[in-house]
Design a protein around this motif. Structure first.
Motif, mmCIF file in Angstrom:
data_model
loop_
_atom_site.group_PDB
_atom_site.id
_atom_site.type_symbol
_atom_site.label_atom_id
_atom_site.label_comp_id
_atom_site.label_asym_id
_atom_site.label_seq_id
_atom_site.Cartn_x
_atom_site.Cartn_y
_atom_site.Cartn_z
ATOM 1 N N GLY A 54 20.568 38.819 -12.640
ATOM 2 C CA GLY A 54 19.163 38.610 -12.954
ATOM 3 C C GLY A 54 18.806 37.127 -12.876
ATOM 4 N N PHE A 55 17.542 36.813 -13.109
ATOM 5 C CA PHE A 55 17.090 35.425 -13.022
ATOM 6 C C PHE A 55 15.870 35.236 -13.904
ATOM 7 C CE2 PHE A 55 15.358 37.957 -9.567
ATOM 8 C CZ PHE A 55 13.987 37.737 -9.675
ATOM 9 N N PHE A 56 15.607 33.972 -14.229
ATOM 10 C CA PHE A 56 14.435 33.624 -15.020
ATOM 11 C C PHE A 56 14.079 32.180 -14.703
ATOM 12 C CE2 PHE A 56 12.356 31.903 -18.836
ATOM 13 C CZ PHE A 56 11.308 32.802 -18.958
ATOM 14 N N GLY A 57 12.790 31.926 -14.428
ATOM 15 C CA GLY A 57 12.409 30.572 -14.055
ATOM 16 C C GLY A 57 10.978 30.242 -14.406
ATOM 17 N N PHE A 58 10.695 28.942 -14.387
ATOM 18 C CA PHE A 58 9.352 28.432 -14.659
ATOM 19 C C PHE A 58 9.036 27.341 -13.640
ATOM 20 C CE2 PHE A 58 6.792 25.014 -16.595
ATOM 21 C CZ PHE A 58 5.601 25.698 -16.783
ATOM 22 N N ASP A 59 7.819 27.408 -13.069
ATOM 23 C CA ASP A 59 7.350 26.409 -12.106
ATOM 24 C C ASP A 59 6.038 25.803 -12.575
ATOM 25 O OD1 ASP A 59 9.417 26.945 -10.270
ATOM 26 O OD2 ASP A 59 8.296 28.618 -9.415
ATOM 27 N N TRP A 60 5.862 24.524 -12.233
ATOM 28 C CA TRP A 60 4.573 23.849 -12.421
ATOM 29 C C TRP A 60 4.205 23.186 -11.108
ATOM 30 C CZ3 TRP A 60 3.956 18.484 -11.826
ATOM 31 C CH2 TRP A 60 2.667 17.996 -12.098
ATOM 32 N N SER A 61 2.956 23.348 -10.703
ATOM 33 C CA SER A 61 2.530 22.720 -9.454
ATOM 34 C C SER A 61 1.204 22.005 -9.649
ATOM 35 C CB SER A 61 2.396 23.751 -8.327
ATOM 36 O OG SER A 61 1.327 24.649 -8.571
ATOM 37 N N SER A 62 1.087 20.866 -9.000
ATOM 38 C CA SER A 62 -0.149 20.093 -8.965
ATOM 39 C C SER A 62 -0.637 20.075 -7.527
ATOM 40 C CB SER A 62 0.104 18.669 -9.461
ATOM 41 O OG SER A 62 -1.062 17.870 -9.304
ATOM 42 N N GLN A 63 -1.884 20.493 -7.315
ATOM 43 C CA GLN A 63 -2.386 20.635 -5.952
ATOM 44 C C GLN A 63 -3.677 19.852 -5.745
ATOM 45 O OE1 GLN A 63 -2.539 24.573 -4.264
ATOM 46 N NE2 GLN A 63 -0.995 25.370 -5.683
ATOM 47 N N HIS A 64 -3.789 19.308 -4.559
ATOM 48 C CA HIS A 64 -5.042 18.722 -4.082
ATOM 49 C C HIS A 64 -5.411 19.453 -2.802
ATOM 50 C CE1 HIS A 64 -8.102 15.825 -2.830
ATOM 51 N NE2 HIS A 64 -7.524 15.842 -1.639
ATOM 52 N N THR A 116 10.349 22.618 -10.775
ATOM 53 C CA THR A 116 11.013 23.744 -11.424
ATOM 54 C C THR A 116 11.958 23.167 -12.475
ATOM 55 O OG1 THR A 116 10.924 25.010 -9.364
ATOM 56 C CG2 THR A 116 12.400 25.828 -11.068
ATOM 57 N N PRO A 117 11.485 22.954 -13.703
ATOM 58 C CA PRO A 117 12.352 22.343 -14.720
ATOM 59 C C PRO A 117 13.548 23.206 -15.070
ATOM 60 C CG PRO A 117 10.257 23.032 -15.668
ATOM 61 C CD PRO A 117 10.126 23.188 -14.198
ATOM 62 N N PHE A 118 13.380 24.527 -14.943
ATOM 63 C CA PHE A 118 14.562 25.372 -15.124
ATOM 64 C C PHE A 118 14.432 26.652 -14.314
ATOM 65 C CE2 PHE A 118 11.746 26.847 -18.505
ATOM 66 C CZ PHE A 118 11.877 28.225 -18.454
ATOM 67 N N TRP A 119 15.547 27.023 -13.754
ATOM 68 C CA TRP A 119 15.710 28.310 -13.082
ATOM 69 C C TRP A 119 17.106 28.792 -13.437
ATOM 70 C CZ3 TRP A 119 12.410 31.264 -10.014
ATOM 71 C CH2 TRP A 119 12.989 32.406 -9.445
ATOM 72 N N LEU A 120 17.196 29.894 -14.131
ATOM 73 C CA LEU A 120 18.465 30.409 -14.617
ATOM 74 C C LEU A 120 18.917 31.580 -13.755
ATOM 75 C CD1 LEU A 120 17.820 30.452 -18.481
ATOM 76 C CD2 LEU A 120 18.929 28.661 -17.126
ATOM 77 N N GLU A 121 20.130 31.476 -13.209
ATOM 78 C CA GLU A 121 20.780 32.605 -12.550
ATOM 79 C C GLU A 121 21.746 33.214 -13.558
ATOM 80 O OE1 GLU A 121 20.378 33.946 -9.583
ATOM 81 O OE2 GLU A 121 18.908 32.509 -8.784
ATOM 82 N N MET A 122 21.526 34.479 -13.892
ATOM 83 C CA MET A 122 22.323 35.120 -14.919
ATOM 84 C C MET A 122 23.616 35.694 -14.317
ATOM 85 S SD MET A 122 20.081 34.316 -17.071
ATOM 86 C CE MET A 122 20.761 34.989 -18.587
ATOM 87 N N GLN A 123 24.612 35.880 -15.174
ATOM 88 C CA GLN A 123 25.893 36.391 -14.703
ATOM 89 C C GLN A 123 25.760 37.771 -14.061
ATOM 90 O OE1 GLN A 123 28.513 34.764 -14.328
ATOM 91 N NE2 GLN A 123 28.740 33.193 -15.894
ATOM 92 N N HIS A 124 24.864 38.596 -14.557
ATOM 93 C CA HIS A 124 24.723 39.956 -14.032
ATOM 94 C C HIS A 124 23.860 40.040 -12.778
ATOM 95 C CE1 HIS A 124 20.687 39.949 -15.661
ATOM 96 N NE2 HIS A 124 21.143 39.750 -16.894
#
Length: 737
Positions: A559-569, A549-557
């Motif tokens: 809310g939230f916004f995030g991005f995930d990358w996963s590698s699976q076998h 998770t290179p970034f996950w933003l918790e907003m003051q109000h």
């Protein structure tokens, strides 16, 4: 992805932030804050106005300190609290001033046990034994909705405990008032003969418009409000000697059922039912619950999910008899997507009782439960008789639990379960567990279980160990778990069997100089989690996942916004069939990406979104989850959600299909005690739909009138849809002696 590389990432995050001490963990104050409750003989009208003369004689407190967003600063909106008591009740009077007056108040709904983080909230937690381990919490919002729960070591929570208490509120141009009336019989405290006592106590306020959490006695923001070593003291309190405390809750019910066959409904089948529950508080430590001809008609309906993973989905318990004291009987490893990965090991799962497959109710003749909690030890026993129904045989269930408190916040325990199925076999599961608090920030918990059937089958082992670290700047964990091939716990829940899991990870919590646009962004929370899953019987690798998770933003109000990358076998040793798509055994390597966003949940219109895409085994899969909430006033709430899975050239037949699950939920509340709720769901996979509507009137505390309507479509053995409809009218009455 090599194991050493993943571990290096986790250790790198730990080293990077281990010296971030700003606003970090602090120890409890040696001199605790204190407040005195004033003894009265006045007659109190609980109306949320605080106009009685007795309130003017009470001591008050008002200096609340921020927990969020600026730990240690004074709260920006004043809160005052006063306490009174008489022979029957403890009274708490609260004034939550607001700079914006009525315009600053946020309340999304009026349901009981509301999500407190979405509301303007005031809460009190009480440690009646002053042991810094256990507490009872009573919570309300500006419209007088109630929430209550029990906490043990701020680790185990009985969030569905319903105490007998009363609160009323009022809203003015200055803010809002709350007036609590809590019977002594609803509070657990040390036995005495009317002598003066001192209790642990703390107060919390969430002002939702600014998303500010403040407390009277401050605690580190990464800790729970229920860490009672950080609480203040309620001094010179004189509760009465605990006396006879029995609650009797009988009910009567009439139901009408019908089924559709050959496109024609059968005649209604009317049924009548009587039963009830008895709760006897033998003393401050021990409680006995009896249930006869148990009924759960008022329980919320399950919300369906579309599962495209390889592990089983756990649906939460919603039936009140099994929810109370669930934390005592419910030690185990719970999957949360991070700290436990995809592993769930629960030796006792109450939904195994009184529910068949697909959540179909089974008749319960009755049951008994004894729970004893004290400063030194806790134990519980529960036994339930399930009646035979249709082709399913009757069964007896039993669970026993014991835990020993060691030191300030350590615990060792044991658990045993038994399910005996008439005409078949008896399954036994037993083992031991523990929790160790290694300082303020470090903890270790573990469990080891053995199972066996009386016919010699089902002999196996299951268990886990988990290290957990938390501070204001970082959270880290390492979890090891195992379930052998033959481990069978018929009263428990396992997300997967014949498996060994390894799940380390860490999440940073960056604030201050690390954050741009502080007016909008409260924190940045990058993290990494990973999991390796080997087959226990062969030790071959079945699954490996690295999630960044290179970034996950918790907003003051909020809310939230995030991005995930996963590698699976994924190493499939048997066919896998998600949502009707059949995938061949074999080795698969793929990568997936996801975006997640959500708005302030206290707004009149709010949303949550998750979009996941990328490779999926031998094809591709796009998953979209979207929910929209519309709350024009707190009395009316609507929520619509869509879960969509778009398969592209997946599986044996290179399937490309679109599976959509539609959900619509609504609530109409005249006040917190009279409400109508509804749930409708439809899936495109088979065209089946279901709905549930429930009217509830709490005409006196914890006494209800219910009207319930259910309709559900299922597929029969011949894959022809069948419809079942049911109407229920139920009246319950609670009397406390």
């Amino acid at each position: 992805m090599k194991t050493n590389f993943t571990i290096s990432i986790i250790l790198g995050i730990l080293m990077l932030f281990q010296n971030a001490k700003a606003q970090d963990i602090f120890s409890p104050s040696e001199k605790r804050l204190s407040i005195r409750a004033t003894s009265i003989n006045d007659k109190m009208a609980i109306d949320g106005v605080l106009e009685e003369e007795a309130w003017s004689r009470a001591d008050s407190l008002s200096d609340f300190i921020q927990i969020e967003p600026n730990q240690g600063r004074a709260s920006e909106n004043k809160t005052t609290v006063k306490l009174l008591f008489d022979k029957e009740f403890l009274y708490i009077g609260v004034n939550c001033f607001d700079k914006l007056g009525r315009g600053g108040i946020r309340v999304p709904d009026l349901k009981r046990d509301f999500d407190w983080r979405a509301h303007d909230t005031f809460a009190v937690c009480i440690d009646g034994f002053s042991d810094n381990r256990n507490s009872m919490s009573f919570v309300t919002n500006p419209y007088g909705a109630q929430k209550d729960y029990l906490s043990f070591d701020a680790v185990l929570f009985d969030s569905d405990w319903n105490g007998l208490w009363k609160v009323r509120t009022s809203i003015t141009e200055e803010g809002w008032f709350a007036e609590f009336q809590i019977p002594w019989k609803s509070i657990r405290y040390a036995k005495g003969s009317g002598e003066t006592q001192s209790w642990g106590i703390n107060f919390l306020r969430l002002r939702r418009a600014s998303n500010e959490i403040s407390a009277w006695s401050p605690y580190p923001r990464s800790f729970s409000f229920n860490r009672m070593e950080y609480s203040g003291e309620l001094i010179e309190i004189q509760p009465p000697t605990p006396s006879t405390n029995i609650q009797v809750n009988p009910y009567s019910l009439v139901s009408a059922n019908r089924q559709m066959a050959n496109n024609k409904f059968s005649d209604f089948d009317a049924r009548y039912k009587l039963g009830g529950d008895v709760k006897w508080a033998i003393n401050s430590n021990a409680i006995v619950d009896l249930t006869v001809n148990t009924d759960f008609a008022q329980a919320d309906a399950d919300v369906q999910v579309n599962n495209v993973s390889r592990f089983s989905v756990l649906f939460p318990e919603k039936r009140q008899f099994f929810l109370e004291n669930a934390s005592l009987f419910g030690p185990g490893l719970m999957a949360d997507g991070n700290t436990s990965g995809k592993m769930q090991i629960l030796p006792f799962f109450s939904r195994r009782i009184g529910l068949a497959q697909e959540g179909r109710p089974m008749p319960v003749d009755g049951g008994v439960r004894l729970v004893n909690r004290s400063l030194k030890q806790n134990f519980g026993l529960m036994a339930v008789r399930q009646r035979s129904y249709d082709t399913l045989p009757s069964a007896n269930f039993a669970v026993g639990r014991y835990s020993k408190n060691l030191g300030k916040q350590n615990r060792l325990g044991a658990i045993a379960t038994m399910k005996s199925t008439t005409g078949s076999h008896t399954n036994l599961t037993g083992g031991f567990d523990g929790f160790l608090r290694l300082g303020n920030s470090n903890s270790l918990n573990f469990m080891a279980l053995q199972s066996i059937n009386d016919n010699g089958t089902g002999k196996g082992f299951g268990g886990y160990s988990q290290y957990y670290y938390t501070s204001n700047s970082i959270t880290a964990w390492w979890t090891e778990s195992i379930v052998t091939k033959d481990f069978t716990t018929e009263m428990g829940f396992l997300s997967r069997t014949d498996i060994i899991g390894t799940n380390p990870g860490a999440v940073a919590n960056l604030r201050g100089k690390y954050i741009p646009f502080k007016r909008f962004i409260r924190s940045l929370q990058p993290g990494v989690s990973t999991g390796w899953y080997h087959q226990a019987s062969s030790k071959i690798l079945l699954e490996r996942e690295l999630k960044l998770t290179p970034f996950w933003l918790e907003m003051q109000h909020g809310g939230f916004f995030g991005f995930d990358w996963s590698s699976q076998h994924q190493n499939l040793i048997t066919s896998f069939i998600p949502l009707g798509v059949s995938i061949d055994p074999g080795q698969y390597d793929f990568q997936r990406y996801s975006f997640t966003a959500g708005s302030d949940p206290s707004r009149k219109v709010s949303y949550s979104l998750k979009y996941e895409f990328g490779e999926y085994y031998d094809g591709k899969l796009k998953t979209s989850d979207a929910a929209l909430s519309i709350i024009p006033i707190p009395h009316i709430s609507l929520k619509a959600s869509i879960s969509r899975n778009q398969f592209e050239s997946v599986g044996i037949n290179s399937d490309s299909r679109d599976v959509i699950l539609y959900t619509l939920q609504g609530r109409l509340a005249l006040n917190p005690r009279i409400q109508l709720v509804g749930l409708y769901q439809k899936t495109s996979q088979n065209g089946l739909d279901s709905y549930n509507a429930r009217f509830a009137w709490e005409y006196r505390p914890l006494s209800y009138i219910y009207l319930v309507l259910n309709s559900r479509e299922t597929l029969g053995d011949d894959y022809v849809s069948q419809t079942e409809q049911q109407g229920i009218f139920k009246v319950s009455y609670l009397k406390q002696f």
